[in-house]
Design a protein around this motif. Structure first.
Motif, PDB file in Angstrom:
ATOM      1  N   VAL A  42       7.535   9.510   0.564  1.00 43.88           N
ATOM      2  CA  VAL A  42       6.843   8.248   0.858  1.00 43.88           C
ATOM      3  C   VAL A  42       7.378   7.160  -0.063  1.00 43.88           C
ATOM      4  O   VAL A  42       7.444   7.324  -1.275  1.00 43.88           O
ATOM      5  CB  VAL A  42       5.314   8.397   0.684  1.00 43.88           C
ATOM      6  CG1 VAL A  42       4.614   7.059   0.862  1.00 43.88           C
ATOM      7  CG2 VAL A  42       4.769   9.420   1.665  1.00 43.88           C
ATOM      8  N   ARG A  43       7.789   6.058   0.561  1.00 42.42           N
ATOM      9  CA  ARG A  43       8.305   4.922  -0.200  1.00 42.42           C
ATOM     10  C   ARG A  43       7.403   3.719   0.055  1.00 42.42           C
ATOM     11  O   ARG A  43       6.983   3.483   1.173  1.00 42.42           O
ATOM     12  CB  ARG A  43       9.739   4.638   0.184  1.00 42.42           C
ATOM     13  CG  ARG A  43      10.621   5.870  -0.115  1.00 42.42           C
ATOM     14  CD  ARG A  43      12.079   5.608  -0.073  1.00 42.42           C
ATOM     15  NE  ARG A  43      12.624   4.706  -1.057  1.00 42.42           N
ATOM     16  CZ  ARG A  43      12.923   5.008  -2.312  1.00 42.42           C
ATOM     17  NH1 ARG A  43      12.673   6.204  -2.773  1.00 42.42           N
ATOM     18  NH2 ARG A  43      13.454   4.120  -3.117  1.00 42.42           N
ATOM     19  N   VAL A  44       7.097   2.997  -1.011  1.00 41.26           N
ATOM     20  CA  VAL A  44       6.179   1.861  -0.961  1.00 41.26           C
ATOM     21  C   VAL A  44       6.955   0.578  -1.215  1.00 41.26           C
ATOM     22  O   VAL A  44       7.824   0.528  -2.088  1.00 41.26           O
ATOM     23  CB  VAL A  44       5.064   2.021  -2.030  1.00 41.26           C
ATOM     24  CG1 VAL A  44       4.099   0.864  -1.990  1.00 41.26           C
ATOM     25  CG2 VAL A  44       4.340   3.342  -1.849  1.00 41.26           C
ATOM     26  N   VAL A  51      10.137   1.615  -3.352  1.00 42.71           N
ATOM     27  CA  VAL A  51       9.959   2.463  -4.533  1.00 42.71           C
ATOM     28  C   VAL A  51       9.256   3.760  -4.112  1.00 42.71           C
ATOM     29  O   VAL A  51       8.343   3.725  -3.288  1.00 42.71           O
ATOM     30  CB  VAL A  51       9.096   1.720  -5.593  1.00 42.71           C
ATOM     31  CG1 VAL A  51       8.848   2.569  -6.804  1.00 42.71           C
ATOM     32  CG2 VAL A  51       9.736   0.403  -5.969  1.00 42.71           C
ATOM     33  N   PRO A  52       9.650   4.909  -4.665  1.00 39.91           N
ATOM     34  CA  PRO A  52       8.924   6.148  -4.347  1.00 39.91           C
ATOM     35  C   PRO A  52       7.468   6.047  -4.802  1.00 39.91           C
ATOM     36  O   PRO A  52       7.173   5.446  -5.840  1.00 39.91           O
ATOM     37  CB  PRO A  52       9.652   7.230  -5.139  1.00 39.91           C
ATOM     38  CG  PRO A  52      10.886   6.619  -5.669  1.00 39.91           C
ATOM     39  CD  PRO A  52      10.754   5.141  -5.590  1.00 39.91           C
ATOM     40  N   LEU A  53       6.578   6.634  -4.017  1.00 44.66           N
ATOM     41  CA  LEU A  53       5.152   6.602  -4.348  1.00 44.66           C
ATOM     42  C   LEU A  53       4.890   7.153  -5.741  1.00 44.66           C
ATOM     43  O   LEU A  53       4.072   6.627  -6.489  1.00 44.66           O
ATOM     44  CB  LEU A  53       4.354   7.388  -3.305  1.00 44.66           C
ATOM     45  CG  LEU A  53       2.862   7.519  -3.550  1.00 44.66           C
ATOM     46  CD1 LEU A  53       2.199   6.158  -3.642  1.00 44.66           C
ATOM     47  CD2 LEU A  53       2.222   8.356  -2.462  1.00 44.66           C
ATOM     48  N   SER A  54       5.630   8.187  -6.123  1.00 43.28           N
ATOM     49  CA  SER A  54       5.425   8.793  -7.450  1.00 43.28           C
ATOM     50  C   SER A  54       5.775   7.835  -8.583  1.00 43.28           C
ATOM     51  O   SER A  54       5.367   8.049  -9.717  1.00 43.28           O
ATOM     52  CB  SER A  54       6.245  10.073  -7.580  1.00 43.28           C
ATOM     53  OG  SER A  54       7.619   9.785  -7.410  1.00 43.28           O
ATOM     54  N   VAL A  80       0.195   0.971  -0.881  1.00 42.43           N
ATOM     55  CA  VAL A  80       0.289   2.431  -0.897  1.00 42.43           C
ATOM     56  C   VAL A  80      -0.356   2.998   0.361  1.00 42.43           C
ATOM     57  O   VAL A  80       0.203   3.878   1.022  1.00 42.43           O
ATOM     58  CB  VAL A  80      -0.370   3.011  -2.169  1.00 42.43           C
ATOM     59  CG1 VAL A  80      -0.528   4.520  -2.071  1.00 42.43           C
ATOM     60  CG2 VAL A  80       0.432   2.635  -3.401  1.00 42.43           C
ATOM     61  N   ALA A  81      -1.519   2.471   0.729  1.00 47.85           N
ATOM     62  CA  ALA A  81      -2.226   2.954   1.917  1.00 47.85           C
ATOM     63  C   ALA A  81      -1.416   2.706   3.186  1.00 47.85           C
ATOM     64  O   ALA A  81      -1.433   3.518   4.107  1.00 47.85           O
ATOM     65  CB  ALA A  81      -3.596   2.298   2.014  1.00 47.85           C
ATOM     66  N   LYS A  82      -0.690   1.603   3.255  1.00 47.64           N
ATOM     67  CA  LYS A  82       0.132   1.305   4.431  1.00 47.64           C
ATOM     68  C   LYS A  82       1.388   2.170   4.491  1.00 47.64           C
ATOM     69  O   LYS A  82       1.885   2.486   5.566  1.00 47.64           O
ATOM     70  CB  LYS A  82       0.541  -0.168   4.430  1.00 47.64           C
ATOM     71  CG  LYS A  82      -0.585  -1.116   4.739  1.00 47.64           C
ATOM     72  CD  LYS A  82      -0.109  -2.549   4.708  1.00 47.64           C
ATOM     73  CE  LYS A  82      -1.268  -3.504   4.924  1.00 47.64           C
ATOM     74  NZ  LYS A  82      -0.832  -4.906   4.822  1.00 47.64           N
ATOM     75  N   ALA A  83       1.916   2.568   3.348  1.00 45.47           N
ATOM     76  CA  ALA A  83       3.161   3.330   3.304  1.00 45.47           C
ATOM     77  C   ALA A  83       2.989   4.766   3.799  1.00 45.47           C
ATOM     78  O   ALA A  83       3.928   5.350   4.342  1.00 45.47           O
ATOM     79  CB  ALA A  83       3.708   3.342   1.882  1.00 45.47           C
ATOM     80  N   THR A  92      -3.792  10.180   7.532  1.00 42.92           N
ATOM     81  CA  THR A  92      -4.496   8.904   7.555  1.00 42.92           C
ATOM     82  C   THR A  92      -5.187   8.690   6.216  1.00 42.92           C
ATOM     83  O   THR A  92      -6.149   9.390   5.887  1.00 42.92           O
ATOM     84  CB  THR A  92      -5.543   8.892   8.677  1.00 42.92           C
ATOM     85  OG1 THR A  92      -4.900   9.226   9.907  1.00 42.92           O
ATOM     86  CG2 THR A  92      -6.193   7.527   8.797  1.00 42.92           C
ATOM     87  N   PRO A  93      -4.696   7.739   5.418  1.00 46.71           N
ATOM     88  CA  PRO A  93      -5.298   7.506   4.098  1.00 46.71           C
ATOM     89  C   PRO A  93      -6.598   6.714   4.195  1.00 46.71           C
ATOM     90  O   PRO A  93      -6.830   5.980   5.153  1.00 46.71           O
ATOM     91  CB  PRO A  93      -4.230   6.703   3.370  1.00 46.71           C
ATOM     92  CG  PRO A  93      -3.510   5.983   4.455  1.00 46.71           C
ATOM     93  CD  PRO A  93      -3.542   6.885   5.649  1.00 46.71           C
ATOM     94  N   GLU A  94      -7.422   6.889   3.195  1.00 46.37           N
ATOM     95  CA  GLU A  94      -8.670   6.142   3.062  1.00 46.37           C
ATOM     96  C   GLU A  94      -8.671   5.475   1.692  1.00 46.37           C
ATOM     97  O   GLU A  94      -8.397   6.122   0.692  1.00 46.37           O
ATOM     98  CB  GLU A  94      -9.865   7.088   3.168  1.00 46.37           C
ATOM     99  CG  GLU A  94      -9.911   7.894   4.445  1.00 46.37           C
ATOM    100  CD  GLU A  94     -10.892   9.058   4.377  1.00 46.37           C
ATOM    101  OE1 GLU A  94     -11.504   9.283   3.297  1.00 46.37           O
ATOM    102  OE2 GLU A  94     -11.030   9.746   5.382  1.00 46.37           O
ATOM    103  N   VAL A  95      -8.959   4.183   1.660  1.00 43.44           N
ATOM    104  CA  VAL A  95      -9.008   3.450   0.386  1.00 43.44           C
ATOM    105  C   VAL A  95     -10.448   3.351  -0.065  1.00 43.44           C
ATOM    106  O   VAL A  95     -11.320   2.925   0.689  1.00 43.44           O
ATOM    107  CB  VAL A  95      -8.405   2.029   0.537  1.00 43.44           C
ATOM    108  CG1 VAL A  95      -8.530   1.258  -0.762  1.00 43.44           C
ATOM    109  CG2 VAL A  95      -6.967   2.109   0.995  1.00 43.44           C
TER     110      VAL A  95
END
Length: 122
Positions: A42-44, A51-54, A80-83, A92-95
């Motif tokens: 995952v890249r943000v 940039v990698p999420l990590s 981050v949630a969109k990436a 499906t992320p939840e913020v």
């Protein structure tokens, strides 16, 4: 250095790279239990740079069916949630409360048969 030694060194490097790739691929298999390794690719978009999420957040697994990404800069929570859905992982992320929670659905026969694909070399 002899030709045999050069060939052996080349093969050793190739086998190590292959084993590393296989290890990373196997870590991403969905087993019904959450794993932070699933988010490795995952890249943000961080101020115009991918940039990698990590590199932007702490990723943890507080319970077997949940991964939590806690961005260090809270203004990046939405990015981050969109990436995560954009990465095509089927998650499906939840913020909530400044963190991104990513629930993993339980594994089922339908999902595993849908995710199974034929070998590309066959």
């Amino acid at each position: 250095m002899s030709t045999v030694e050069e060939t052996r060194n080349d093969l050793t490097k190739t086998l190590e790279a292959t084993a590393d790739t296989l290890s990373r691929s196997l870590a991403k298999i969905r087993t019904g239990q959450a794993s932070e390794r699933v988010l490795d690719d995952v890249r943000v978009d961080y101020y115009g740079t991918s940039v990698p999420l990590s590199g932007l957040a702490t990723i943890s697994v507080p319970e077997p069916g949940l991964v939590v990404a806690d961005p260090w800069d809270k203004s990046n929570v939405e990015a981050v949630a969109k990436a995560i859905p954009a990465a095509g992982l089927g998650l499906t992320p939840e913020v909530s409360e400044g963190v991104v929670r990513i629930p993993f659905p339980p594994s089922c026969i339908w999902r595993s048969s849908r995710d199974r694909s034929p070998c590309p070399s066959c």
